[in-house]
Design a protein around this motif. Structure first.
Motif, short mmCIF file in Angstrom:
data_model
loop_
_atom_site.label_atom_id
_atom_site.label_comp_id
_atom_site.label_asym_id
_atom_site.label_seq_id
_atom_site.Cartn_x
_atom_site.Cartn_y
_atom_site.Cartn_z
N PHE A 1 8.80 -6.21 -0.01
CA PHE A 1 7.75 -5.34 -0.50
C PHE A 1 8.01 -3.87 -0.23
O PHE A 1 7.75 -3.01 -1.05
CB PHE A 1 6.42 -5.77 0.13
N TYR A 2 8.56 -3.57 0.97
CA TYR A 2 8.78 -2.16 1.34
C TYR A 2 9.82 -2.08 2.44
O TYR A 2 9.79 -2.87 3.39
CB TYR A 2 7.46 -1.54 1.83
N ILE A 3 10.74 -1.13 2.31
CA ILE A 3 11.71 -0.80 3.36
C ILE A 3 11.53 0.67 3.68
O ILE A 3 11.63 1.53 2.79
CB ILE A 3 13.16 -1.10 2.94
N HIS A 4 11.26 0.97 4.96
CA HIS A 4 10.97 2.35 5.33
C HIS A 4 12.24 3.20 5.33
O HIS A 4 13.24 2.84 5.97
CB HIS A 4 10.33 2.40 6.71
N PRO A 5 12.25 4.33 4.61
CA PRO A 5 13.44 5.19 4.60
C PRO A 5 13.71 5.76 5.99
O PRO A 5 12.84 6.41 6.58
CB PRO A 5 13.06 6.28 3.59
N THR A 6 14.90 5.49 6.51
CA THR A 6 15.24 5.87 7.87
C THR A 6 16.66 6.42 7.91
O THR A 6 17.58 5.80 7.40
CB THR A 6 15.15 4.65 8.81
N PRO A 7 16.86 7.61 8.49
CA PRO A 7 18.23 8.15 8.62
C PRO A 7 19.13 7.17 9.36
O PRO A 7 18.68 6.42 10.23
CB PRO A 7 18.02 9.44 9.41
N SER A 8 20.41 7.18 9.02
CA SER A 8 21.35 6.21 9.59
C SER A 8 21.51 6.37 11.10
O SER A 8 21.96 5.45 11.77
CB SER A 8 22.73 6.37 8.92
N THR A 9 21.14 7.52 11.64
CA THR A 9 21.27 7.76 13.08
C THR A 9 20.00 7.40 13.84
O THR A 9 19.92 7.63 15.05
CB THR A 9 21.61 9.23 13.34
N HIS A 10 18.98 6.84 13.16
CA HIS A 10 17.71 6.53 13.81
C HIS A 10 17.30 5.08 13.52
O HIS A 10 17.91 4.41 12.69
CB HIS A 10 16.60 7.47 13.34
N VAL A 11 16.26 4.64 14.21
CA VAL A 11 15.67 3.32 14.00
C VAL A 11 14.18 3.50 13.75
O VAL A 11 13.53 4.34 14.38
CB VAL A 11 15.88 2.41 15.25
N SER A 12 13.62 2.74 12.82
CA SER A 12 12.17 2.80 12.57
C SER A 12 11.55 1.46 12.91
O SER A 12 12.16 0.41 12.74
CB SER A 12 11.87 3.17 11.12
N ARG A 13 10.29 1.50 13.41
CA ARG A 13 9.58 0.29 13.80
C ARG A 13 8.09 0.43 13.44
O ARG A 13 7.48 1.46 13.72
CB ARG A 13 9.69 0.04 15.30
N ILE A 14 7.54 -0.61 12.83
CA ILE A 14 6.09 -0.74 12.68
C ILE A 14 5.65 -1.75 13.72
O ILE A 14 6.07 -2.90 13.70
CB ILE A 14 5.71 -1.22 11.27
N LYS A 15 4.79 -1.33 14.64
CA LYS A 15 4.41 -2.20 15.75
C LYS A 15 3.05 -2.86 15.55
O LYS A 15 2.82 -3.98 15.99
CB LYS A 15 4.41 -1.41 17.07
N GLU A 16 2.11 -2.18 14.95
CA GLU A 16 0.78 -2.74 14.74
C GLU A 16 0.27 -2.30 13.38
O GLU A 16 0.41 -1.14 13.00
CB GLU A 16 -0.19 -2.27 15.83
N MET A 17 -0.35 -3.22 12.65
CA MET A 17 -0.92 -2.89 11.35
C MET A 17 -2.26 -3.59 11.22
O MET A 17 -2.40 -4.74 11.64
CB MET A 17 0.03 -3.31 10.22
N LEU A 18 -3.25 -2.91 10.65
CA LEU A 18 -4.58 -3.48 10.51
C LEU A 18 -5.34 -2.77 9.41
O LEU A 18 -4.93 -1.70 8.92
CB LEU A 18 -5.35 -3.43 11.82
N LEU A 19 -6.45 -3.38 8.99
CA LEU A 19 -7.29 -2.84 7.92
C LEU A 19 -8.50 -2.16 8.53
O LEU A 19 -9.15 -2.70 9.44
CB LEU A 19 -7.74 -3.96 6.98
N PHE A 20 -8.83 -0.97 8.01
CA PHE A 20 -9.98 -0.21 8.47
C PHE A 20 -10.53 0.59 7.30
O PHE A 20 -9.80 1.34 6.65
CB PHE A 20 -9.57 0.73 9.62
N ASN A 21 -11.81 0.39 7.01
CA ASN A 21 -12.47 1.09 5.90
C ASN A 21 -11.72 0.90 4.58
O ASN A 21 -11.51 1.86 3.81
CB ASN A 21 -12.61 2.59 6.20
N ASP A 22 -11.28 -0.34 4.34
CA ASP A 22 -10.57 -0.70 3.11
C ASP A 22 -9.23 0.03 2.96
O ASP A 22 -8.68 0.11 1.86
CB ASP A 22 -11.44 -0.41 1.87
N GLU A 23 -8.72 0.55 4.05
CA GLU A 23 -7.40 1.18 4.07
C GLU A 23 -6.53 0.44 5.09
O GLU A 23 -7.03 -0.20 6.00
CB GLU A 23 -7.49 2.66 4.46
N THR A 24 -5.21 0.56 4.93
CA THR A 24 -4.26 -0.08 5.84
C THR A 24 -3.63 0.97 6.73
O THR A 24 -3.05 1.95 6.24
CB THR A 24 -3.17 -0.82 5.06
N TYR A 25 -3.75 0.79 8.04
CA TYR A 25 -3.20 1.72 9.02
C TYR A 25 -2.17 0.99 9.89
O TYR A 25 -2.21 -0.22 10.03
CB TYR A 25 -4.30 2.30 9.91
#
Length: 396
Positions: A167-191
């Protein structure tokens, strides 16, 4: 082992003042399991409390799943996950899903175990490369898996986990690492909590990517994201100087007081916070807090509100995982679960096994097929053979 917590109102919740006693809340040590030192990932399912027993903060090779039955007081070993830890579990359409945080037997695929409370079935997220599957979320009438390699990613299933699409791959420079640690719904939005390019931030899903919530404290460690009443709360900071922040959809403010907080939970009426020295507080809005007492014989790691009861898990002083909970509590049994999800084909496909073996051998002998973690023909052929009843010795 029983501990009593005083429910009272205190002017300064961070002090040792006992306040005026109004009600006693009894919590028991309901489980002590090993051999791993930490209990976490609390969730209620089919009349039981379920949790993981694992090692935190370093590479390891096991995350065991246990259950506690409040009716019989039985603690039962349920499942071994060959993973460095267990991800955040989810009850979805009557079944319990448990992601492998870092699956050690995977060839670059995400791994999830699903159970009806008795039998377990493995599910593979085949959109390699995937090394981490940290959370499952019910999202837009389907399942969303938070995954990661060097790049954080999202995988979506519309059929309860039988099949998955990237569905989605986060754009990340080759010298860095990206992580999504927590995700939840609030006020019909995704945070979500997102870390990339050495910056950790609260972000909102826009439909095509993530946008920073500018009012949230930037580039500071935070965890324990919880929705409570009209706010999104989180613990910001490290050590004993951690703070509780509230985001109302427009702005973020610090609420309450500072402490060595480790996790938050909401039972709908009260927001609860526990600290790593065993202290427990609650608040209706986050502005004023009530002190409840101290947990002993262990160091809390996580807290969860389940069916109106408060449960805490962590590291016991005896080197085993420990769980505290109500002395008397009922977790609903709910309806009979549906048929267990399986990714095996309903009908096996006839195959020319000699030709399939020769093709796989040829691909494996060609290093160019290893590019992009084997997403080429070799992976498809191996999956096809393994799910269609390969003859004995085929993979030898």
């Amino acid at each position: 082992m029983t501990f009593y917590f005083t429910r009272g109102s205190v002017a300064n919740p961070s002090s040792d003042s006992a306040g005026q006693e109004t009600k006693k809340l009894r919590l028991d040590v309901i489980a002590q399991v090993g051999p791993w030192p930490v209990a976490s990932r609390l969730i209620g399912y089919r009349g039981k409390l379920w949790f993981a027993n694992s090692v935190k903060g370093r590479n390891h090779n096991s995350a065991d799943i246990w259950s506690f039955d409040p009716d019989t007081r039985e603690t039962r070993y349920e499942r071994h996950l060959y993973s460095q830890d267990a991800g955040h579990p989810l009850v979805y359409k009557g079944l319990l899903y448990w992601p492998f945080e870092d699956a050690l037997q995977s060839a670059g695929e995400g791994v999830v175990e699903v159970t009806d409370g008795v039998t377990w079935s493995p599910l593979i997220i085949p959109n390699s490369p995937i090394y981490h599957t940290s959370q499952l979320l019910e999202w837009n009438d389907g399942l969303l898996a938070i995954t990661g390699t060097r790049n954080a990613g999202l995988q979506r299933s519309r059929d309860a986990g039988r099949s998955w699409e990237e569905f989605y791959i986060h754009p990340t420079p080759s010298t860095h690492v990206s992580r999504i640690k927590e995700m939840l719904l609030f006020n019909d939005e995704t945070y979500a909590s997102l870390k990339d390019t050495k910056v950790k931030r609260l972000v909102r899903w826009t439909g095509s990517g993530f946008q920073t919530v500018s009012s949230w404290p930037p580039n500071r460690y935070f965890n324990g994201l919880r929705v409570h009443r009209e706010g999104l709360f989180g613990i910001v900071g490290r050590g004993r100087e951690r703070e509780i922040w509230r985001f109302d959809g427009r702005r973020s403010i610090r609420v309450g007081f500072k402490g060595a907080f480790v996790d938050l939970a909401s039972d709908g009426d009260q927001l609860w916070v526990v600290s790593n020295d065993g202290r427990l507080w609650s608040s209706q809005t986050g502005d004023s807090w009530t002190r409840h007492g101290d947990l002993e014989n262990g160091r809390p790691v996580s807290i969860q509100a389940i069916a109106g009861g408060i449960y805490v898990a962590g590291a016991g002083d005896d080197g085993r995982g420990i769980v505290w909970g109500p002395s008397e509590h009922v977790i609903p049994l709910d309806n009979k679960p549906p048929k267990l999800i399986s990714q095996l084909p309903a009908k096996k496909t006839a195959m020319d096994w000699a030709a399939a073996g020769q093709k796989i051998d040829a691909l494996l002998s060609d290093p160019s097929t290893y590019i992009d973690a084997g997403r080429s023909e070799v992976r498809r052929l191996i999956v096809q053979a393994s799910t269609n009843g390969a003859p004995s010795g085929f993979f030898a």
